[in-house]
Motif scaffolding. Structure first.
Motif, PDB file in Angstrom:
ATOM      1  N   LEU A 156       0.831  -1.218   0.000  1.00 37.11           N
ATOM      2  CA  LEU A 156       0.000   0.000   0.000  1.00 37.11           C
ATOM      3  C   LEU A 156       0.861   1.263   0.000  1.00 37.11           C
ATOM      4  N   GLU A 157       2.059   1.174   0.577  1.00 33.92           N
ATOM      5  CA  GLU A 157       2.951   2.341   0.522  1.00 33.92           C
ATOM      6  C   GLU A 157       3.405   2.589  -0.920  1.00 33.92           C
ATOM      7  N   ARG A 158       3.669   1.513  -1.653  1.00 35.56           N
ATOM      8  CA  ARG A 158       4.049   1.683  -3.070  1.00 35.56           C
ATOM      9  C   ARG A 158       2.852   2.176  -3.889  1.00 35.56           C
ATOM     10  N   VAL A 159       1.659   1.651  -3.569  1.00 37.37           N
ATOM     11  CA  VAL A 159       0.438   2.091  -4.260  1.00 37.37           C
ATOM     12  C   VAL A 159       0.281   3.607  -4.074  1.00 37.37           C
ATOM     13  N   ARG A 160       0.459   4.039  -2.823  1.00 37.42           N
ATOM     14  CA  ARG A 160       0.320   5.469  -2.527  1.00 37.42           C
ATOM     15  C   ARG A 160       1.346   6.295  -3.315  1.00 37.42           C
ATOM     16  N   GLY A 161       2.580   5.765  -3.383  1.00 32.49           N
ATOM     17  CA  GLY A 161       3.638   6.474  -4.118  1.00 32.49           C
ATOM     18  C   GLY A 161       3.235   6.687  -5.575  1.00 32.49           C
ATOM     19  N   ILE A 162       2.660   5.662  -6.196  1.00 31.17           N
ATOM     20  CA  ILE A 162       2.259   5.800  -7.617  1.00 31.17           C
ATOM     21  C   ILE A 162       1.103   6.789  -7.738  1.00 31.17           C
ATOM     22  N   TYR A 163       0.090   6.652  -6.864  1.00 33.93           N
ATOM     23  CA  TYR A 163      -1.029   7.604  -6.917  1.00 33.93           C
ATOM     24  C   TYR A 163      -0.506   9.042  -6.803  1.00 33.93           C
ATOM     25  N   ARG A 164       0.417   9.254  -5.880  1.00 34.95           N
ATOM     26  CA  ARG A 164       0.897  10.625  -5.652  1.00 34.95           C
ATOM     27  C   ARG A 164       1.679  11.140  -6.864  1.00 34.95           C
ATOM     28  N   ARG A 165       2.434  10.252  -7.512  1.00 29.54           N
ATOM     29  CA  ARG A 165       3.152  10.686  -8.728  1.00 29.54           C
ATOM     30  C   ARG A 165       2.171  11.023  -9.844  1.00 29.54           C
ATOM     31  N   LEU A 166       1.100  10.217  -9.960  1.00 30.97           N
ATOM     32  CA  LEU A 166       0.097  10.503 -10.998  1.00 30.97           C
ATOM     33  C   LEU A 166      -0.579  11.848 -10.708  1.00 30.97           C
ATOM     34  N   ALA A 167      -0.793  12.135  -9.426  1.00 30.57           N
ATOM     35  CA  ALA A 167      -1.397  13.423  -9.054  1.00 30.57           C
ATOM     36  C   ALA A 167      -0.433  14.568  -9.399  1.00 30.57           C
ATOM     37  N   GLU A 168       0.864  14.367  -9.107  1.00 32.72           N
ATOM     38  CA  GLU A 168       1.848  15.407  -9.452  1.00 32.72           C
ATOM     39  C   GLU A 168       1.889  15.649 -10.954  1.00 32.72           C
ATOM     40  N   GLY A 169       1.678  14.594 -11.726  1.00 31.78           N
ATOM     41  CA  GLY A 169       1.688  14.708 -13.187  1.00 31.78           C
ATOM     42  C   GLY A 169       0.379  15.262 -13.739  1.00 31.78           C
ATOM     43  N   GLY A 170      -0.604  15.504 -12.872  1.00 36.69           N
ATOM     44  CA  GLY A 170      -1.855  16.130 -13.317  1.00 36.69           C
ATOM     45  C   GLY A 170      -2.952  15.157 -13.738  1.00 36.69           C
TER      46      GLY A 170
END
Ligand code: TMP
Length: 203
Positions: A156-170
């Motif tokens: 879930l920590e890795r899942v969160r990392g990907i979600y947050r990167r997708l959010a940073e990318g817009g």
């Protein structure tokens, strides 16, 4: 593309409040006179059963991504597209970005997941409810169908990392979900009403 319809998705780890917020949104938007369809993924029991039966070897993890994509394509063709064609505001609890975040976190390359999901449209608006996995896991009660497979802190920590990167990318709009549900819901509702207002979404 969809007349006055719109595809709006809610994303996040379990325990982020997604499902409760999806339910509240559907009621509120209906009350305001919008034609609404509410749905969720994974949608079909037969695919969930197949996913649960998979192993943990590399090939099985790729098959897992294919099964989520197949479930999504059928969901889209049977439920989402007809609703969008009728001009509905469609609220979906998990969609395309769940596959990027979860199967990506399990080691499947994001570009491969994107390609597998190329037959369904991207959402018009995708909201990500961001919460620390420890908080999410502590909020989640009882046995879920996916507990053994997906409800693990490291994953879930890795899942969160990907979600947050997708959010940073817009690609996703991040909302802080480490707050009382009523506050999170208030922010999500304002975002959606703002979006619908800007596009003149009501009949
Ligand atoms: P739920 O039925 O409790 O919402 O469980 C969905 C679980 O499936 C959740 O742990 C995330 C996982 N999932 C994926 O791994 N990939 C996907 O594409 C979707 C839609 C869900």
């Amino acid at each position: 593309m969809w007349g006055k319809g719109a595809l709006i998705t809610l994303e996040g780890i379990d325990g982020s409040g997604k499902s409760a917020i999806a339910g509240l949104l559907c009621k509120e938007l209906s009350k305001r006179g919008y034609p609404v369809t509410c749905s969720y993924e994974p949608r079909f029991e037969e695919y969930k059963r197949l996913i649960r039966g998979l192993g943990e070897d590399r090939e099985s993890i790729y098959v897992e991504a294919m099964l989520f994509a197949a479930d999504r394509l059928l969901h889209y063709s049977r439920i989402l597209r007809p609703a969008l064609m009728k001009g509905h505001i469609v609220i979906v609890d998990r969609y395309y970005h769940s596959s990027l975040a979860y199967q990506g976190a399990r080691g499947v390359p994001l570009e491969w997941i994107r390609s597998l999901n190329r037959f369904v449209p991207r959402p018009d608006m995708a909201i990500y409810l961001d919460v620390d996995p420890r908080v999410g896991l502590s909020r989640k009660e009882g046995e879920a169908w996916d507990k053994a497979r997906f409800q693990k802190l490291g994953l879930l920590e890795r899942v969160r990392g990907i979600y947050r990167r997708l959010a940073e990318g817009g690609e996703l709009i991040l909302v802080d979900a480490d707050r009382p549900l009523s506050k999170v819901y208030g922010d999500v509702l304002s975002l959606i009403l703002g979006f619908l207002g800007r596009r003149g979404g009501r009949d």
